[in-house]
Scaffold this motif. Structure first.
Motif, PDB file in Angstrom:
ATOM      1  N   TRP A  24     -11.706  -1.600  -0.757  1.00 32.30           N
ATOM      2  CA  TRP A  24     -10.802  -0.457  -0.897  1.00 32.30           C
ATOM      3  C   TRP A  24      -9.588  -0.824  -1.741  1.00 32.30           C
ATOM      4  CZ3 TRP A  24      -5.748   0.504   0.822  1.00 32.30           C
ATOM      5  CH2 TRP A  24      -5.331   1.837   0.777  1.00 32.30           C
ATOM      6  N   LEU A  25      -9.018  -2.007  -1.505  1.00 34.24           N
ATOM      7  CA  LEU A  25      -7.845  -2.425  -2.280  1.00 34.24           C
ATOM      8  C   LEU A  25      -8.194  -2.626  -3.750  1.00 34.24           C
ATOM      9  CD1 LEU A  25      -6.245  -4.978   0.208  1.00 34.24           C
ATOM     10  CD2 LEU A  25      -5.274  -2.770  -0.488  1.00 34.24           C
ATOM     11  N   GLU A  26      -9.384  -3.116  -4.022  1.00 32.16           N
ATOM     12  CA  GLU A  26      -9.786  -3.335  -5.416  1.00 32.16           C
ATOM     13  C   GLU A  26      -9.965  -2.021  -6.162  1.00 32.16           C
ATOM     14  OE1 GLU A  26     -12.153  -7.603  -5.130  1.00 32.16           O
ATOM     15  OE2 GLU A  26     -13.261  -5.740  -4.760  1.00 32.16           O
ATOM     16  N   GLN A  27     -10.187  -0.935  -5.416  1.00 26.63           N
ATOM     17  CA  GLN A  27     -10.389   0.371  -6.042  1.00 26.63           C
ATOM     18  C   GLN A  27      -9.101   1.168  -6.153  1.00 26.63           C
ATOM     19  OE1 GLN A  27     -13.470   2.332  -3.760  1.00 26.63           O
ATOM     20  NE2 GLN A  27     -14.816   0.530  -3.870  1.00 26.63           N
ATOM     21  N   HIS A  28      -8.031   0.677  -5.543  1.00 25.28           N
ATOM     22  CA  HIS A  28      -6.763   1.440  -5.534  1.00 25.28           C
ATOM     23  C   HIS A  28      -5.669   0.683  -6.297  1.00 25.28           C
ATOM     24  CE1 HIS A  28      -8.905   3.562  -2.357  1.00 25.28           C
ATOM     25  NE2 HIS A  28      -8.005   4.521  -2.453  1.00 25.28           N
ATOM     26  N   VAL A  32       0.846  -1.190   0.000  1.00 31.37           N
ATOM     27  CA  VAL A  32       0.000   0.000   0.000  1.00 31.37           C
ATOM     28  C   VAL A  32       0.880   1.238   0.000  1.00 31.37           C
ATOM     29  CG1 VAL A  32      -1.790   1.233   1.292  1.00 31.37           C
ATOM     30  CG2 VAL A  32      -1.810  -1.263   1.195  1.00 31.37           C
ATOM     31  N   ASP A  33       0.432   2.284  -0.679  1.00 33.02           N
ATOM     32  CA  ASP A  33       1.193   3.533  -0.749  1.00 33.02           C
ATOM     33  C   ASP A  33       1.577   4.032   0.641  1.00 33.02           C
ATOM     34  OD1 ASP A  33       1.245   6.700  -0.838  1.00 33.02           O
ATOM     35  OD2 ASP A  33       1.674   5.992  -2.862  1.00 33.02           O
ATOM     36  N   THR A  48      -0.629   6.379   2.729  1.00 30.79           N
ATOM     37  CA  THR A  48      -1.937   5.921   3.178  1.00 30.79           C
ATOM     38  C   THR A  48      -2.042   5.978   4.702  1.00 30.79           C
ATOM     39  OG1 THR A  48      -2.103   4.416   1.286  1.00 30.79           O
ATOM     40  CG2 THR A  48      -3.549   3.972   3.170  1.00 30.79           C
TER      41      THR A  48
END
Length: 330
Positions: A326-330, A9-10, A13
């Motif tokens: 959320w992960l599927e959208q990022h 993850v970035d 975040t």
């Protein structure tokens, strides 16, 4: 576990906290597994934990096993929480108290992933059906009892429609007891399964201290009986050179959980899974809480850690399913 596609993850975040409760029957942790040990009286007191979660806006994921899902005294309070949006219900498979009872009762078979595929499937199918009957919806999150994910578990989860697995206990090796070895796993989430559509959210844990790069190999050497007898391993921990910590108020202090969190953040981890066993809300329910004073200390550790995570770190909270979305959208 099948091939993993690690998720990073970035670094910008906000830290994300997910709370998962191993929601299960009461039993004596020092005795062999007992099919008759299915008491759930501690669930009369689950509000002790829920009130803490509510005060921080946390929606916990109660992963429930068969004794919980099949007794109204246990599932009633949880259904009320779930129906009001204050909880998410998942599945937790304790094979020894889950039908069909076709396996020998022993330590190896207490890890569901060690069972023959057909039996592991049938036990989880029946648990899934019982949860659907009691709660009115199908569970989509799964945590194997005793963290016992096996070679067939991923396919079974896909066949039964699950979306998130929370079985991995980062950095822990259960192989001496016949269980899985997670010593090479980090706290980072990953995609897995035949279609790489299942999300794994490991229970957060790892090594902390100036020697943490040595990881499991060094820790194992330090745990050698003669080093422990010489109190070398204890001195290493006291000096905070190398500690193995899990994100749980059971066995770990709030300062230890803080140190783990800061260490994982420094390593780039942004998703954290905090967990404990539901019987800990009742004195005598687990080895971690034996008195009213222990219970208050236990709940206070939770409060202090959540306050640290939300306020000091500026973190937020999501359920495992929200994290997947959320992960599927990022």
């Amino acid at each position: 576990m099948s091939e993993r596609k690690l998720i990073r993850v970035d670094s910008e975040t906000r830290p994300i906290l997910s709370v998962v409760i191993h929601t299960e029957e009461e039993f004596d942790w020092n005795k062999p597994h007992d099919r008759q040990a299915t008491g759930v009286k501690h669930m009369r007191h689950i509000d002790r934990a829920q009130k803490v979660f509510d005060s921080f806006g946390i929606v916990p994921n109660y992963v429930v096993d068969y004794p919980i899902a099949s007794q109204e005294e246990a599932f009633g309070p949880l259904k009320a929480y779930a129906d009001s949006g204050r909880a998410l219900i998942g599945a937790h498979l304790h094979p020894w108290v889950s039908p069909p009872h076709d396996e020998a009762l022993n330590a190896r078979n207490s890890y569901p992933g060690n069972l023959p595929r057909a039996l592991e499937y049938e036990k989880l199918r029946m648990l899934t059906e019982q949860i659907r009957s009691s709660f009115g919806s199908s569970p989509l999150t799964y945590l194997a009892g005793r963290y016992g994910f096996g070679p067939n578990t991923g396919e079974i989860l896909e066949e039964l429609g699950y979306e998130v697995d929370i079985s991995v206990a980062a950095s822990i090796d259960y192989s001496a007891d016949g269980g899985p070895d997670y010593s090479s796993y980090t706290s980072d989430p990953f995609w897995f399964g035949n279609q790489r559509r299942l999300l794994s959210l490991p229970g957060s844990g790892g090594y902390v201290g100036t020697l943490r790069a040595g990881g499991t190999p060094l820790y194992r050497r330090l745990m050698h009986p003669w080093l422990r007898k010489a109190k070398i391993s204890g001195a290493v921990a006291r000096l905070r050179l190398l500690e193995r910590i899990r994100l749980s108020p059971e066995d770990y202090s709030e300062p230890e959980m803080r140190r783990l969190t800061k260490s994982l953040l420094a390593d780039g981890v942004r998703i954290f899974v905090f967990s404990f066993h539901s019987p800990s809300v009742m004195p005598g329910g687990t080895p971690y809480v034996n008195s009213d004073a222990d219970l208050e200390r236990f709940l206070e550790k939770c409060r202090r850690y959540f306050d640290f995570f939300m306020r000091e770190l500026g973190g937020t909270t999501m359920t495992p399913l929200e994290i997947k979305d959320w992960l599927e959208q990022h």
